[in-house]
Scaffold this active site. Structure first.
Site, PDB file in Angstrom:
ATOM      1  N   GLY A  39       0.792  -1.235   0.000  1.00 55.14           N
ATOM      2  CA  GLY A  39       0.000   0.000   0.000  1.00 55.14           C
ATOM      3  C   GLY A  39       0.821   1.281   0.000  1.00 55.14           C
ATOM      4  CB  THR A  41       3.826   6.958   1.168  1.00 53.09           C
ATOM      5  OG1 THR A  41       5.169   6.664   0.832  1.00 53.09           O
ATOM      6  CG2 THR A  41       3.764   8.172   2.070  1.00 53.09           C
ATOM      7  CB  ILE A 180       2.145  17.286   5.397  1.00 49.40           C
ATOM      8  CG1 ILE A 180       2.089  16.199   4.319  1.00 49.40           C
ATOM      9  CG2 ILE A 180       2.544  16.696   6.758  1.00 49.40           C
ATOM     10  CD1 ILE A 180       3.340  15.363   4.171  1.00 49.40           C
ATOM     11  CD  GLU A 199       5.301  28.212   3.679  1.00 52.66           C
ATOM     12  OE1 GLU A 199       4.955  27.065   3.954  1.00 52.66           O
ATOM     13  OE2 GLU A 199       6.123  28.472   2.770  1.00 52.66           O
ATOM     14  CB  VAL A 233      13.057  27.056  10.006  1.00 52.77           C
ATOM     15  CG1 VAL A 233      13.669  26.125  11.042  1.00 52.77           C
ATOM     16  CG2 VAL A 233      11.609  27.372  10.349  1.00 52.77           C
ATOM     17  CB  ALA A 312      -2.734   8.423  -3.658  1.00 52.90           C
ATOM     18  CG  HIS A 313      -5.786  11.316  -7.123  1.00 53.08           C
ATOM     19  ND1 HIS A 313      -5.519  11.649  -5.820  1.00 53.08           N
ATOM     20  CD2 HIS A 313      -5.957  12.475  -7.767  1.00 53.08           C
ATOM     21  CE1 HIS A 313      -5.545  12.959  -5.695  1.00 53.08           C
ATOM     22  NE2 HIS A 313      -5.801  13.486  -6.868  1.00 53.08           N
ATOM     23  CG  HIS A 436     -33.420  22.229  -3.894  1.00 49.55           C
ATOM     24  ND1 HIS A 436     -32.547  23.251  -3.564  1.00 49.55           N
ATOM     25  CD2 HIS A 436     -34.491  22.343  -3.079  1.00 49.55           C
ATOM     26  CE1 HIS A 436     -33.100  23.958  -2.586  1.00 49.55           C
ATOM     27  NE2 HIS A 436     -34.270  23.434  -2.279  1.00 49.55           N
TER      28      HIS A 436
HETATM   29  P1  FAD Z   1       4.636   5.358  -2.422  1.00 49.74           P
HETATM   30  O1  FAD Z   1       3.245   5.331  -1.925  1.00 49.74           O
HETATM   31  O2  FAD Z   1       5.634   6.147  -1.667  1.00 49.74           O
HETATM   32  O3  FAD Z   1       5.098   3.833  -2.509  1.00 49.74           O
HETATM   33  C1  FAD Z   1       6.392   3.452  -2.840  1.00 49.74           C
HETATM   34  C2  FAD Z   1       6.671   2.100  -2.229  1.00 49.74           C
HETATM   35  O4  FAD Z   1       7.921   1.622  -2.722  1.00 49.74           O
HETATM   36  C3  FAD Z   1       6.812   2.140  -0.714  1.00 49.74           C
HETATM   37  O5  FAD Z   1       5.930   1.210  -0.135  1.00 49.74           O
HETATM   38  C4  FAD Z   1       8.281   1.759  -0.452  1.00 49.74           C
HETATM   39  O6  FAD Z   1       8.436   0.990   0.720  1.00 49.74           O
HETATM   40  C5  FAD Z   1       8.596   0.933  -1.685  1.00 49.74           C
HETATM   41  N1  FAD Z   1      10.018   0.896  -2.050  1.00 49.74           N
HETATM   42  C6  FAD Z   1      10.851   1.958  -2.177  1.00 49.74           C
HETATM   43  N2  FAD Z   1      12.070   1.547  -2.616  1.00 49.74           N
HETATM   44  C7  FAD Z   1      11.998   0.198  -2.747  1.00 49.74           C
HETATM   45  C8  FAD Z   1      12.920  -0.793  -3.165  1.00 49.74           C
HETATM   46  N3  FAD Z   1      14.156  -0.489  -3.577  1.00 49.74           N
HETATM   47  N4  FAD Z   1      12.488  -2.082  -3.173  1.00 49.74           N
HETATM   48  C9  FAD Z   1      11.246  -2.406  -2.784  1.00 49.74           C
HETATM   49  N5  FAD Z   1      10.322  -1.510  -2.391  1.00 49.74           N
HETATM   50  C10 FAD Z   1      10.689  -0.225  -2.386  1.00 49.74           C
HETATM   51  N6  FAD Z   1      -1.972  11.880  -1.563  1.00 49.74           N
HETATM   52  C11 FAD Z   1      -3.264  11.992  -1.926  1.00 49.74           C
HETATM   53  O7  FAD Z   1      -3.586  11.888  -3.116  1.00 49.74           O
HETATM   54  N7  FAD Z   1      -4.234  12.219  -0.994  1.00 49.74           N
HETATM   55  C12 FAD Z   1      -3.949  12.350   0.318  1.00 49.74           C
HETATM   56  O8  FAD Z   1      -4.861  12.554   1.134  1.00 49.74           O
HETATM   57  C13 FAD Z   1      -2.597  12.237   0.723  1.00 49.74           C
HETATM   58  N8  FAD Z   1      -2.263  12.358   2.023  1.00 49.74           N
HETATM   59  C14 FAD Z   1      -0.956  12.201   2.393  1.00 49.74           C
HETATM   60  C15 FAD Z   1      -0.642  12.339   3.745  1.00 49.74           C
HETATM   61  C16 FAD Z   1       0.666  12.194   4.161  1.00 49.74           C
HETATM   62  C17 FAD Z   1       0.997  12.332   5.631  1.00 49.74           C
HETATM   63  C18 FAD Z   1       1.683  11.886   3.212  1.00 49.74           C
HETATM   64  C19 FAD Z   1       3.101  11.684   3.653  1.00 49.74           C
HETATM   65  C20 FAD Z   1       1.375  11.770   1.866  1.00 49.74           C
HETATM   66  C21 FAD Z   1       0.056  11.933   1.443  1.00 49.74           C
HETATM   67  N9  FAD Z   1      -0.310  11.842   0.097  1.00 49.74           N
HETATM   68  C22 FAD Z   1      -1.621  11.991  -0.269  1.00 49.74           C
HETATM   69  C23 FAD Z   1       0.689  11.587  -0.953  1.00 49.74           C
HETATM   70  C24 FAD Z   1       0.656  10.096  -1.359  1.00 49.74           C
HETATM   71  O9  FAD Z   1       0.880   9.290  -0.223  1.00 49.74           O
HETATM   72  C25 FAD Z   1       1.712   9.829  -2.428  1.00 49.74           C
HETATM   73  O10 FAD Z   1       1.574  10.730  -3.495  1.00 49.74           O
HETATM   74  C26 FAD Z   1       1.570   8.409  -2.951  1.00 49.74           C
HETATM   75  O11 FAD Z   1       1.701   7.459  -1.923  1.00 49.74           O
HETATM   76  C27 FAD Z   1       2.610   8.128  -4.043  1.00 49.74           C
HETATM   77  O12 FAD Z   1       2.451   6.829  -4.511  1.00 49.74           O
HETATM   78  P2  FAD Z   1       3.677   6.011  -5.120  1.00 49.74           P
HETATM   79  O13 FAD Z   1       3.116   4.669  -5.480  1.00 49.74           O
HETATM   80  O14 FAD Z   1       4.349   6.795  -6.157  1.00 49.74           O
HETATM   81  O15 FAD Z   1       4.734   5.849  -3.923  1.00 49.74           O
HETATM   82  P1  NAD Z   2       4.299  20.931   0.410  1.00 51.35           P
HETATM   83  O1  NAD Z   2       5.215  21.090  -0.730  1.00 51.35           O
HETATM   84  O2  NAD Z   2       2.834  20.878   0.183  1.00 51.35           O
HETATM   85  O3  NAD Z   2       4.553  22.090   1.476  1.00 51.35           O
HETATM   86  C1  NAD Z   2       5.810  22.331   2.030  1.00 51.35           C
HETATM   87  C2  NAD Z   2       5.825  23.738   2.576  1.00 51.35           C
HETATM   88  O4  NAD Z   2       7.013  23.932   3.326  1.00 51.35           O
HETATM   89  C3  NAD Z   2       5.812  24.801   1.476  1.00 51.35           C
HETATM   90  O5  NAD Z   2       4.796  25.718   1.757  1.00 51.35           O
HETATM   91  C4  NAD Z   2       7.204  25.401   1.565  1.00 51.35           C
HETATM   92  O6  NAD Z   2       7.234  26.755   1.183  1.00 51.35           O
HETATM   93  C5  NAD Z   2       7.504  25.239   3.056  1.00 51.35           C
HETATM   94  N1  NAD Z   2       8.940  25.294   3.392  1.00 51.35           N
HETATM   95  C6  NAD Z   2       9.975  24.747   2.710  1.00 51.35           C
HETATM   96  N2  NAD Z   2      11.146  25.051   3.341  1.00 51.35           N
HETATM   97  C7  NAD Z   2      10.831  25.782   4.453  1.00 51.35           C
HETATM   98  C8  NAD Z   2      11.594  26.384   5.512  1.00 51.35           C
HETATM   99  N3  NAD Z   2      12.914  26.294   5.565  1.00 51.35           N
HETATM  100  N4  NAD Z   2      10.940  27.064   6.463  1.00 51.35           N
HETATM  101  C9  NAD Z   2       9.590  27.168   6.432  1.00 51.35           C
HETATM  102  N5  NAD Z   2       8.817  26.627   5.460  1.00 51.35           N
HETATM  103  C10 NAD Z   2       9.433  25.937   4.479  1.00 51.35           C
HETATM  104  O7  NAD Z   2       4.797  19.603   1.160  1.00 51.35           O
HETATM  105  P2  NAD Z   2       4.174  18.765   2.341  1.00 51.35           P
HETATM  106  O8  NAD Z   2       3.069  19.494   3.009  1.00 51.35           O
HETATM  107  O9  NAD Z   2       5.342  18.293   3.133  1.00 51.35           O
HETATM  108  O10 NAD Z   2       3.550  17.541   1.549  1.00 51.35           O
HETATM  109  C11 NAD Z   2       4.377  16.691   0.731  1.00 51.35           C
HETATM  110  C12 NAD Z   2       3.599  16.119  -0.402  1.00 51.35           C
HETATM  111  O11 NAD Z   2       2.633  15.204   0.069  1.00 51.35           O
HETATM  112  C13 NAD Z   2       2.889  17.182  -1.189  1.00 51.35           C
HETATM  113  O12 NAD Z   2       3.371  17.145  -2.508  1.00 51.35           O
HETATM  114  C14 NAD Z   2       1.458  16.812  -1.159  1.00 51.35           C
HETATM  115  O13 NAD Z   2       0.882  16.843  -2.449  1.00 51.35           O
HETATM  116  C15 NAD Z   2       1.431  15.393  -0.621  1.00 51.35           C
HETATM  117  N6  NAD Z   2       0.278  15.316   0.301  1.00 51.35           N
HETATM  118  C16 NAD Z   2      -0.968  15.401  -0.216  1.00 51.35           C
HETATM  119  C17 NAD Z   2      -2.049  15.413   0.619  1.00 51.35           C
HETATM  120  C18 NAD Z   2      -3.418  15.522   0.026  1.00 51.35           C
HETATM  121  O14 NAD Z   2      -3.557  15.331  -1.161  1.00 51.35           O
HETATM  122  N7  NAD Z   2      -4.430  15.823   0.825  1.00 51.35           N
HETATM  123  C19 NAD Z   2      -1.878  15.368   1.988  1.00 51.35           C
HETATM  124  C20 NAD Z   2      -0.590  15.320   2.486  1.00 51.35           C
HETATM  125  C21 NAD Z   2       0.484  15.284   1.622  1.00 51.35           C
END
Ligand code: FAD
Ligand code: NAD
Length: 457
Positions: A39, A41, A180, A199, A233, A312-313, A436
């Site tokens: 699954g 990240t 995040i 920020e 920061v 993810a999508h 509606h």
């Molecule tokens: P990943 O999901 O990162 O999967 C990669 C996989 O590869 C991992 O399981 C890893 O263990 C595995 N892997 C890596 N290297 C190796 C290797 N050498 N051998 C074997 N396995 C390996 N996106 C959304 O669309 N909606 C959200 O609400 C959302 N919320 C998020 C909240 C948080 C806190 C975070 C951190 C991210 C969120 N995202 C969200 C972003 C989303 O999780 C990612 O965009 C998505 O998971 C990317 O999918 P991926 O398949 O490219 O990679």
């Molecule tokens: P982000 O790129 O959305 O935001 C990072 C923020 O940190 C930016 O506003 C940037 O200007 C700021 N920043 C960078 N360096 C800094 C510094 N030195 N001091 C202060 N601020 C600084 O990244 P994120 O929130 O870490 O999320 C990572 C990825 O995960 C994103 O690409 C996002 O699309 C994905 N994600 C998606 C969802 C969702 O779809 N609901 C939820 C969580 C994460």
């Protein structure tokens, strides 16, 4: 040695979906994942656990603050963090277990371990060697950090740490006002933490439509989130059970927890890409062409590891397009029709061009706005904050962008994404019947407002 038509490295939403689609198309597929749960990240430490906590914390907040107006007296509302965290973990394990089941059903062979290239068509996983005609890299991303900051995954940690704090922080400092920072900052603020978001830029949610981001900041401030924008920061040090956050030209800030939310970077660790002569770009992403083919024949890449929106999508769409291209000779992703959602309260959702992008490209557009306040369902729900904004081409009326802040924006945006995918006009949206009373009527009214003929305002 086992041979496959396709080996997928990484079982995140990009990799596991690609593996299943390839198996549906008749390929013999293996998927290698280093973690014990499938699954990626998204399911393990991203989308799903964060939404579980957002939901639980929103329910607590609603019970405490918002029920009285309905005549419901919920006195001495309390929460049990252990139960909340256990619920989140259960949801994660049910969903990650579900991917195991889907792999079995689709006859995708699963290998657990770190995949490393030996040759362009050969990888090593522990003691096993696997070969395939094609290999798809879907290894995703990991948290970025700032120089001079050492994370201890406790007091100073990333989103994974912040999804499992064992008690509510007194003062949580979030570095980064991106998705995040706002989602997880909201969770802990609702549960009682004082939350300060630092920020670097002068605005929150960079990349999203500015008018909507400004309104979001106003609402989040009203909820109690503290923002310090335009601050750099320069370092974070641990001092006993506290962290000291150093800011350029300003007094340091103290916190008992620091959430580093400054973005994510591509993950190619352990892949041994040098072995096959595959270079990453200067930010570490794997470069690909429009068919997700890397510079090495037979090696493809999709998802977070290739850059673009880290969603993810988006990874899923790329995974499907990539394997369909491999098997059928065509496969396509319409990046302009990929929505983005921030699951705060209210939600923020957008698809297509922002107003800033249209202005920068000097594209003439018309704009329709409609507030939640004038919608009957929003009033019944008690969620009247927010608006829908539709941007349409000034000449053709084609929908170019839709931006929503308000209740259930994440669900409403689906209609806008379909409109953009199908090349619909604002008039098409305005002429379509919307039930509606629903929040979807706000989209219809905003579409009418593009032509200055909204009814209820
Ligand atoms: P990943 O999901 O990162 O999967 C990669 C996989 O590869 C991992 O399981 C890893 O263990 C595995 N892997 C890596 N290297 C190796 C290797 N050498 N051998 C074997 N396995 C390996 N996106 C959304 O669309 N909606 C959200 O609400 C959302 N919320 C998020 C909240 C948080 C806190 C975070 C951190 C991210 C969120 N995202 C969200 C972003 C989303 O999780 C990612 O965009 C998505 O998971 C990317 O999918 P991926 O398949 O490219 O990679
Ligand atoms: P982000 O790129 O959305 O935001 C990072 C923020 O940190 C930016 O506003 C940037 O200007 C700021 N920043 C960078 N360096 C800094 C510094 N030195 N001091 C202060 N601020 C600084 O990244 P994120 O929130 O870490 O999320 C990572 C990825 O995960 C994103 O690409 C996002 O699309 C994905 N994600 C998606 C969802 C969702 O779809 N609901 C939820 C969580 C994460």
């Amino acid at each position: 040695m086992s041979h496959f038509d396709l080996i997928v490295i990484g079982a995140g939403p990009g990799g596991y979906v690609a593996a299943i689609r390839a198996a549906q198309l008749g390929l013999k597929v293996a998927c290698v994942e280093k973690e014990s749960a499938l699954g990626g990240t998204c399911l393990r430490v991203g989308c799903i656990p964060s939404k579980a906590l957002l939901e639980s914390s929103a329910k607590y907040h609603e019970a405490k603050e918002d029920l009285a107006v309905h005549g419901i007296k919920a006195t001495s509302v309390k929460f049990d963090l252990k139960t909340m965290l256990a619920r989140k973990e259960n949801i994660v394990s049910e969903l990650t277990g579900g991917i195991d089941f889907l792999f079995k059903r689709n006859k995708v062979s699963r290998y657990q371990g770190l995949a490393s290239f030996v040759a362009a068509n050969e990888i090593q996983v522990g003691e096993e060697t696997l070969t395939a005609k094609n290999i798809l890299i879907a290894t995703g991303s990991k948290s970025s950090n700032l120089p001079n900051v050492e994370m201890d995954d406790d007091i100073i940690g990333d989103s994974t740490t912040a999804l499992s704090y064992s008690k509510v922080p007194k003062h949580l400092v979030v570095i980064g006002a991106g998705v995040i920072g706002l989602e997880l900052g909201s969770v802990w603020q609702r549960l009682g933490a004082e939350v300060t978001i630092l920020e670097y830029l002068p605005r929150i949610l960079p990349g999203m439509d500015e008018e909507i981001a400004k309104e979001a900041q106003k609402l989040f401030k009203k909820q109690g989130l503290n923002f310090e924008l335009g601050v750099k920061v320069t370092g974070v040090q641990k001092e006993g059970k506290e962290a000291i956050i150093q800011l350029e030209g300003k007094d340091p800030v103290k916190a008992d927890r620091v959430l580093m939310a400054v973005g994510r970077k591509p993950n190619t660790e352990g892949l041994n890409l040098e072995m096959i002569g595959l270079d990453t770009d200067k930010r570490g992403f794997v470069p690909v062409d429009e068919h997700f083919q890397t510079s090495v024949k037979g090696v493809y890449a999709i998802g977070d590891v290739i850059g673009g929106a880290m969603l993810a999508h988006k990874a899923e769409e790329e995974g499907i397009a990539c394997v369909e291209q491999m098997v059928k000779g065509y496969g396509h992703v319409n990046y302009r029709a990929i929505p983005g959602v921030v699951y705060t309260e209210p939600e923020i959702a957008s698809v297509g061009y922002t107003e800033e992008e249209l202005n920068a490209s000097q594209r003439a557009y018309r704009k329709g706005l409609f507030p939640y306040l004038a919608n009957g369902r929003a009033k019944a729900l008690g969620h009247t904050e927010g608006k829908v904004k539709i941007l349409a081409d000034a000449v053709t009326d084609r929908v170019l962008g839709v931006h929503i802040i308000g209740a259930r924006a994440g669900d409403l945006i689906a209609e806008a994404a379909i409109a953009i995918e199908f090349g619909a006009s604002a008039e098409d949206l305005a002429r379509s019947s919307h039930a509606h009373p629903t929040l979807a009527e706000i989209i219809k009214e905003a579409a009418l407002a593009v032509d200055k003929r909204a009814i209820h305002i």
